[in-house]
Every structure is written in structure tokens, then in C-alpha cells.
Design a protein around this motif. Structure first.
Motif, PDB file in Angstrom:
ATOM      1  N   ALA A  62     -73.255 -18.080  34.345  1.00 15.70           N
ATOM      2  CA  ALA A  62     -72.240 -17.490  33.478  1.00 15.70           C
ATOM      3  C   ALA A  62     -71.046 -18.396  33.175  1.00 15.70           C
ATOM      4  CB  ALA A  62     -71.736 -16.189  34.106  1.00 15.70           C
ATOM      5  N   SER A  63     -70.830 -19.453  33.962  1.00 14.62           N
ATOM      6  CA  SER A  63     -69.673 -20.330  33.740  1.00 14.62           C
ATOM      7  C   SER A  63     -69.844 -21.599  34.563  1.00 14.62           C
ATOM      8  CB  SER A  63     -68.369 -19.637  34.171  1.00 14.62           C
ATOM      9  OG  SER A  63     -68.315 -19.532  35.585  1.00 14.62           O
ATOM     10  N   GLY A  64     -68.972 -22.550  34.329  1.00 11.71           N
ATOM     11  CA  GLY A  64     -68.984 -23.758  35.135  1.00 11.71           C
ATOM     12  C   GLY A  64     -68.615 -23.471  36.580  1.00 11.71           C
ATOM     13  N   LEU A  65     -67.644 -22.574  36.776  1.00 12.19           N
ATOM     14  CA  LEU A  65     -67.260 -22.228  38.150  1.00 12.19           C
ATOM     15  C   LEU A  65     -68.427 -21.564  38.881  1.00 12.19           C
ATOM     16  CD1 LEU A  65     -65.158 -22.011  40.413  1.00 12.19           C
ATOM     17  CD2 LEU A  65     -64.386 -19.863  39.393  1.00 12.19           C
ATOM     18  N   ALA A  66     -69.118 -20.645  38.202  1.00 12.27           N
ATOM     19  CA  ALA A  66     -70.295 -20.007  38.815  1.00 12.27           C
ATOM     20  C   ALA A  66     -71.349 -21.059  39.144  1.00 12.27           C
ATOM     21  CB  ALA A  66     -70.869 -18.940  37.883  1.00 12.27           C
ATOM     22  N   THR A  89     -58.901 -33.649  40.086  1.00  8.61           N
ATOM     23  CA  THR A  89     -59.891 -32.969  39.249  1.00  8.61           C
ATOM     24  C   THR A  89     -59.316 -31.654  38.795  1.00  8.61           C
ATOM     25  OG1 THR A  89     -62.151 -32.085  39.166  1.00  8.61           O
ATOM     26  CG2 THR A  89     -61.004 -31.898  41.270  1.00  8.61           C
ATOM     27  N   TYR A  90     -60.066 -30.981  37.909  1.00 15.64           N
ATOM     28  CA  TYR A  90     -59.684 -29.623  37.545  1.00 15.64           C
ATOM     29  C   TYR A  90     -59.855 -28.737  38.779  1.00 15.64           C
ATOM     30  CZ  TYR A  90     -59.385 -25.244  35.068  1.00 15.64           C
ATOM     31  OH  TYR A  90     -59.008 -24.000  34.663  1.00 15.64           O
ATOM     32  N   ILE A  91     -58.986 -27.760  38.924  1.00 20.71           N
ATOM     33  CA  ILE A  91     -58.955 -26.953  40.155  1.00 20.71           C
ATOM     34  C   ILE A  91     -60.272 -26.226  40.423  1.00 20.71           C
ATOM     35  CG2 ILE A  91     -57.982 -24.863  39.120  1.00 20.71           C
ATOM     36  CD1 ILE A  91     -56.166 -24.680  41.663  1.00 20.71           C
ATOM     37  N   ALA A  92     -61.088 -25.997  39.377  1.00 21.40           N
ATOM     38  CA  ALA A  92     -62.361 -25.286  39.564  1.00 21.40           C
ATOM     39  C   ALA A  92     -63.249 -25.987  40.590  1.00 21.40           C
ATOM     40  CB  ALA A  92     -63.099 -25.153  38.237  1.00 21.40           C
ATOM     41  N   THR A  93     -63.221 -27.326  40.615  1.00 22.13           N
ATOM     42  CA  THR A  93     -64.056 -28.068  41.568  1.00 22.13           C
ATOM     43  C   THR A  93     -63.693 -27.664  42.995  1.00 22.13           C
ATOM     44  OG1 THR A  93     -63.729 -29.909  40.002  1.00 22.13           O
ATOM     45  CG2 THR A  93     -65.027 -30.357  41.978  1.00 22.13           C
ATOM     46  N   TRP A  94     -62.400 -27.574  43.254  1.00 23.26           N
ATOM     47  CA  TRP A  94     -61.926 -27.174  44.583  1.00 23.26           C
ATOM     48  C   TRP A  94     -62.203 -25.695  44.856  1.00 23.26           C
ATOM     49  CZ3 TRP A  94     -57.223 -29.320  47.402  1.00 23.26           C
ATOM     50  CH2 TRP A  94     -57.099 -30.705  47.179  1.00 23.26           C
ATOM     51  N   VAL A 160     -72.754 -33.058  42.122  1.00 28.13           N
ATOM     52  CA  VAL A 160     -71.982 -33.553  40.984  1.00 28.13           C
ATOM     53  C   VAL A 160     -71.399 -32.384  40.195  1.00 28.13           C
ATOM     54  CG1 VAL A 160     -72.127 -34.830  38.817  1.00 28.13           C
ATOM     55  CG2 VAL A 160     -73.371 -35.665  40.818  1.00 28.13           C
ATOM     56  N   ASP A 161     -70.113 -32.460  39.913  1.00 32.33           N
ATOM     57  CA  ASP A 161     -69.484 -31.587  38.927  1.00 32.33           C
ATOM     58  C   ASP A 161     -69.595 -32.316  37.591  1.00 32.33           C
ATOM     59  OD1 ASP A 161     -67.785 -30.339  37.148  1.00 32.33           O
ATOM     60  OD2 ASP A 161     -66.230 -29.915  38.646  1.00 32.33           O
ATOM     61  N   ALA A 162     -70.605 -31.911  36.793  1.00 37.68           N
ATOM     62  CA  ALA A 162     -70.889 -32.582  35.518  1.00 37.68           C
ATOM     63  C   ALA A 162     -70.288 -31.819  34.339  1.00 37.68           C
ATOM     64  CB  ALA A 162     -72.401 -32.734  35.349  1.00 37.68           C
ATOM     65  N   ALA A 163     -69.253 -31.018  34.620  1.00 35.56           N
ATOM     66  CA  ALA A 163     -68.660 -30.179  33.561  1.00 35.56           C
ATOM     67  C   ALA A 163     -68.183 -31.009  32.374  1.00 35.56           C
ATOM     68  CB  ALA A 163     -67.499 -29.368  34.129  1.00 35.56           C
ATOM     69  N   GLN A 164     -67.728 -32.247  32.646  1.00 34.97           N
ATOM     70  CA  GLN A 164     -67.155 -33.063  31.572  1.00 34.97           C
ATOM     71  C   GLN A 164     -68.104 -34.166  31.125  1.00 34.97           C
ATOM     72  OE1 GLN A 164     -63.196 -34.366  32.723  1.00 34.97           O
ATOM     73  NE2 GLN A 164     -62.491 -32.267  33.051  1.00 34.97           N
ATOM     74  N   SER A 165     -69.308 -34.216  31.684  1.00 29.84           N
ATOM     75  CA  SER A 165     -70.133 -35.415  31.469  1.00 29.84           C
ATOM     76  C   SER A 165     -71.524 -35.097  30.932  1.00 29.84           C
ATOM     77  CB  SER A 165     -70.244 -36.196  32.776  1.00 29.84           C
ATOM     78  OG  SER A 165     -70.782 -35.382  33.793  1.00 29.84           O
ATOM     79  N   PHE A 184     -72.937 -27.805  35.463  1.00 31.30           N
ATOM     80  CA  PHE A 184     -72.424 -28.023  34.104  1.00 31.30           C
ATOM     81  C   PHE A 184     -71.610 -26.813  33.656  1.00 31.30           C
ATOM     82  CE2 PHE A 184     -76.197 -30.586  34.479  1.00 31.30           C
ATOM     83  CZ  PHE A 184     -75.908 -31.739  33.788  1.00 31.30           C
ATOM     84  N   SER A 185     -70.597 -27.070  32.834  1.00 30.37           N
ATOM     85  CA  SER A 185     -69.845 -26.018  32.161  1.00 30.37           C
ATOM     86  C   SER A 185     -70.105 -26.114  30.667  1.00 30.37           C
ATOM     87  CB  SER A 185     -68.346 -26.190  32.414  1.00 30.37           C
ATOM     88  OG  SER A 185     -67.600 -25.415  31.488  1.00 30.37           O
ATOM     89  N   PHE A 186     -70.326 -24.961  30.033  1.00 28.41           N
ATOM     90  CA  PHE A 186     -70.410 -24.929  28.574  1.00 28.41           C
ATOM     91  C   PHE A 186     -69.221 -24.164  27.991  1.00 28.41           C
ATOM     92  CE2 PHE A 186     -74.981 -24.796  30.092  1.00 28.41           C
ATOM     93  CZ  PHE A 186     -75.147 -26.172  30.026  1.00 28.41           C
ATOM     94  N   THR A 189     -64.735 -25.895  24.799  1.00 29.59           N
ATOM     95  CA  THR A 189     -64.227 -27.236  24.447  1.00 29.59           C
ATOM     96  C   THR A 189     -65.055 -28.368  25.049  1.00 29.59           C
ATOM     97  OG1 THR A 189     -62.776 -27.351  26.376  1.00 29.59           O
ATOM     98  CG2 THR A 189     -61.856 -26.353  24.383  1.00 29.59           C
ATOM     99  N   LYS A 190     -66.012 -28.054  25.904  1.00 31.90           N
ATOM    100  CA  LYS A 190     -66.796 -29.136  26.529  1.00 31.90           C
ATOM    101  C   LYS A 190     -67.723 -29.776  25.495  1.00 31.90           C
ATOM    102  CE  LYS A 190     -64.711 -28.422  30.314  1.00 31.90           C
ATOM    103  NZ  LYS A 190     -64.931 -27.719  31.558  1.00 31.90           N
ATOM    104  N   ASN A 191     -68.297 -30.927  25.804  1.00 35.11           N
ATOM    105  CA  ASN A 191     -69.121 -31.641  24.811  1.00 35.11           C
ATOM    106  C   ASN A 191     -70.268 -30.769  24.318  1.00 35.11           C
ATOM    107  OD1 ASN A 191     -67.419 -33.614  25.879  1.00 35.11           O
ATOM    108  ND2 ASN A 191     -68.885 -35.255  25.431  1.00 35.11           N
TER     109      ASN A 191
HETATM  110  C1  LIG Z   1     -64.262 -27.080  32.745  1.00 35.79           C
HETATM  111  C2  LIG Z   1     -64.435 -27.559  34.118  1.00 35.79           C
HETATM  112  C3  LIG Z   1     -64.895 -26.712  35.147  1.00 35.79           C
HETATM  113  C4  LIG Z   1     -65.014 -25.225  35.010  1.00 35.79           C
HETATM  114  O1  LIG Z   1     -65.828 -24.748  34.031  1.00 35.79           O
HETATM  115  P1  LIG Z   1     -65.677 -23.233  33.495  1.00 35.79           P
HETATM  116  O2  LIG Z   1     -66.855 -23.101  32.608  1.00 35.79           O
HETATM  117  O3  LIG Z   1     -64.372 -23.145  32.805  1.00 35.79           O
HETATM  118  O4  LIG Z   1     -65.748 -22.328  34.674  1.00 35.79           O
HETATM  119  C5  LIG Z   1     -65.147 -27.263  36.392  1.00 35.79           C
HETATM  120  N1  LIG Z   1     -64.908 -28.562  36.637  1.00 35.79           N
HETATM  121  C6  LIG Z   1     -64.446 -29.396  35.711  1.00 35.79           C
HETATM  122  C7  LIG Z   1     -64.222 -30.835  36.052  1.00 35.79           C
HETATM  123  C8  LIG Z   1     -64.175 -28.925  34.422  1.00 35.79           C
HETATM  124  O5  LIG Z   1     -63.685 -29.764  33.502  1.00 35.79           O
END
Ligand SMILES: *Cc1c(COP(=O)(O)O)cnc(C)c1O
Length: 376
Positions: A62-66, A89-94, A160-165, A184-186, A189-191
Motif C-alpha cells: 500500500a505504500s513505501g513505508l508498508a 534519509t527520509y524519516i520513513a526509513t527509520w 535496500v530502501d529503493a524509494a528514490q532509485s 519501493f515507494s510509488f 512524486t517518485k520516478n
Molecule cells: C518516499 C520515501 C519513503 C516512503 O514512501 P511512502 O510511499 O511515502 O510511504 C521511504 N524512504 C524514502 C527514502 C523515500 O524517499
């Protein structure tokens, strides 16, 4: 002189407009099917996304955090465990590490690459350390050879947190960027952006992907038989259908981002007081963000804003300085690179629909604001 047109930091409407007919058809297909969750679109997207990444097994969530949380759960990382994570990093990683009950152990990055520096990791390993959760920040891959060797020698998982890559590669292979598991996060605004929240986890090991498929749906294997304490973290059919459309255009967009980043780098490279993100020669970045560090960052951003040029800061407050992490029982280590970066980093506009002349104008405005008028 006429005021030049504004250059927004982002323009999602412009990105969606040329895909409108394809997106409308994809949404229409889901509406006609009457199947809104855990259907054919999700399965097809999971297969296509795995193929795009050069193999592996994907679970849409459902999300990048999930994605991050369920990836950690697939490795049974939880209370009592420690996970090494970049401090910048973005706080979601932590948060993902905290939400499974483990402890994030922050590591200062290399100021040049803005990514984890393997030589800083060893001193943070304890007998509780289970994994490194690396972030390919701003879309530029970490040194995967060094990270893999380190994790293998220490008996740690490389996650790997590949949310931005999304789409980035190491030595020409996307799969070489993804470790033992990648989240991955979709986020729009992500790629690769959905029309709302969505994410995915990719593993080389099919058993872990199956585990996430149970966990995302209340831990349910057969209807109303719950093998795990799962969550409600499903990737909806509407999002999966739209992601399949957008996946077909992702590589073209990433190539365009590389072309625009080249223009910034040609104009801004070598400027005193200004540093660009150093990209290892083995890496193929996807430029989710184009960042510079510079003195008097806020005044410079203000000068650009006066000319209608949008900028942003990723990120002004590192997680360990945020209210959410004010009560760490162990206290945080010194993180001087992260602290300096939070004061000096600035993101410039970069997206596939941006014009080349807007990149040139932004770069020249930045030089001017720094007191280095471009030589004509
Ligand atoms: C966007 C992002 C997330 C979180 O993704 P969501 O889909 O917003 O939950 C996690 N880590 C990094 C590095 C991000 O840029």
C-alpha cells in the motif's frame, strides 16, 4: 523586460497529461472488471515490475513505508534487533525499523556521495545488529560491491530502501542495486508514481515475497485462516493498472532525467562553494532529486524564488533531530556530516517534462545568487 515564466519545483499535471488516454483506459478496465483488490492487475504489475528489475519476486503493497515494514518482517527483524541506517534519509526509513520494534542505528554518510560510506559501518556493529538498510539517496546507488562484501563478512542482511532509485543500476544491472530485499515507494512524486499511495517489495527469494503477500492481507492464507499477525497493506487494482501504464514510460523518463542532470553538472561543476553529488563510476543514477550543497542556502533559495524558480530541501531536519526520535534511550552518536548537510542541501527542479532552457536558467540563476555570474 518581460518576466520569464515560473519554473515550478514539480509539475505532476504536466507529467500525467500526455499519458491521459492510456491511464483512462487502464482505469476503465478495472471499473469494468468489478475486481478492485488482489486481482489480475496486481499480479500482472508484480510480474512486469520484477522483469523490469532483471528478475526477483515482487509483492505489491500500500505504500513505501508498508514496503519497508513488511520487508523487515519478512526477515523476522524485530524487538532486540539493531539495523544500521543512514542518518541522512527520509524519516520513513527509520520509522519502519522502529515500527517492527527494532532500533535504528544511524551512520553518517560520505559528504561526496551523500550515501553510506562502508568504512563508517564497522564501528556501529554489535551482537544485536541484523541488517544494513541502505538508501540510494536521490536516486544514486550506494557502493553495492563494498556493502555486499561488508554484510557477507559480518553475517548481516543487505536491505535496500529503493524509494528514490526506481530503475537505477550498478555495473549496468538493476538487480545489482537491490541486495537481499528492496522496498519501493510509488508515492506520486517518485520516478514511478501512482495516483496516490502505493509501494512494492522485491526479493531474490520467492519464499519471502510469499510471506509479504500474506502479511499485506491480514496474514491470511486461506480465507479467514490467519497464519500471521498481518496488516491491511494491499496495493489496489486501480493503482496497479495505472502503474502498469507508467512503468512502460519509466525508462524514457529516467533517460531524460539523466540528460537534464548532465546540463546542470556541466554548468555547475567546479563552482567554488558549491558541491554536487558524486556518482560512483559503476553507478547508473536515476536523479530522483538533483541536489547541491552551498553556503547561505536559505538566502540563495529565496533569491531563486524571487525569479519564480522553485526549490526544496531534502531534508531540513534529520530523523535523530526530529521530535519523533527525541527519546532515544542510548543517545545518538556524533553525526557531523548529516548535521552540515541539513543546513546546506538544496534540491533544484528536475523532472522529465522540464525544458532544457529551464535547467540552464535555473543553473545560471544559482551561480548569480552565489555571486559567481556565469561567463558568457
Ligand atoms: C518516499 C520515501 C519513503 C516512503 O514512501 P511512502 O510511499 O511515502 O510511504 C521511504 N524512504 C524514502 C527514502 C523515500 O524517499
Amino acid at each position: 523586460m518581460r518576466n520569464p515564466s515560473p519554473i515550478p519545483f514539480l509539475d505532476l499535471a504536466a507529467e500525467i497529461a500526455p499519458l491521459r488516454a492510456e491511464i483512462d483506459a487502464a482505469i476503465g478496465g478495472v471499473l469494468d472488471s468489478g475486481r478492485l483488490l488482489l486481482g489480475e492487475e496486481l499480479e500482472a504489475f508484480e510480474e512486469e515490475f520484477a522483469a523490469f528489475n532483471g528478475g526477483g519476486h515482487v509483492a505489491g503493497v500500500a505504500s513505501g513505508l508498508a514496503a519497508l515494514i513488511l520487508m523487515l518482517r519478512a526477515f523476522d527483524i524485530g524487538p532486540g534487533d539493531e539495523v544500521l541506517v543512514p542518518a541522512n534519509t527520509y524519516i520513513a526509513t527509520w520509522l519502519a525499523i522502529s515500527h517492527v520494534g527494532a532500533r535504528p542505528v544511524p551512520v553518517d554518510p560520505s559528504p561526496a556521495t551523500r550515501n553510506l560510506d562502508v568504512s563508517h559501518l564497522a564501528s556501529s556493529v554489535t551482537e544485536r545488529t541484523r541488517a544494513v538498510l541502505a538508501v540510494h539517496l536521490y536516486g544514486s546507488p550506494c557502493d553495492m560491491d563494498a556493502l555486499e562484501e561488508f554484510c557477507r563478512s559480518q553475517g548481516l542482511w543487505l536491505l535496500v530502501d529503493a524509494a528514490q532509485s526506481c530503475g537505477a543500476a550498478w555495473k549496468g544491472r538493476r538487480s545489482s542495486c537491490l541486495g537481499d530485499g528492496a522496498a519501493f515507494s510509488f508515492y506520486p512524486t517518485k520516478n514511478l508514481g501512482a495516483l496516490g499511495d502505493a509501494g512494492a517489495v522485491l526479493f531474490p527469494d520467492p519464499v519471502r515475497a510469499e510471506r509479504v503477500k500474506l502479511l499485506r492481507n491480514y496474514g491470511m492464507k486461506d480465507r479467514y485462516h490467519h497464519d500471521y499477525k498481518g496488516e491491511n497493506a494491499r496495493l489496489e487494482e486501480l493503482h496497479a493498472a495505472v502503474l502498469r501504464v507508467k512503468l512502460r514510460h519509466l525508462e524514457r523518463g529516467n533517460i531524460r532525467r539523466r540528460e537534464l542532470a548532465r546540463i546542470y553538472r556541466d554548468i555547475l561543476g567546479g563552482t567554488p562553494d558549491l558541491t554536487l553529488q558524486e556518482v560512483p563510476k559503476e553507478a547508473t543514477p536515476v536523479w530522483h532529486l538533483f541536489t547541491v550543497t552551498l553556503p547561505r542556502r536559505d538566502q540563495v533559495a529565496e533569491k531563486l524564488a524571487e525569479q519564480g524558480i522553485g526549490t526544496a530541501i531534502h531534508y531540513p531536519v534529520p530523523p535523530h533531530r526530529s521530535g519523533a526520535y527525541r527519546e532515544d534511550p542510548g543517545g545518538w552518536p556524533e553525526l557531523p556530516v548529516t548535521e552540515t548537510m541539513a543546513q546546506s542541501i538544496l534540491s533544484l527542479p528536475l523532472y522529465p517534462t522540464l525544458r532544457e532552457r529551464s535547467v540552464q536558467r535555473t543553473a545560471h540563476a544559482l551561480l548569480q545568487a552565489l555571486g559567481h555570474p556565469p561567463s558568457l
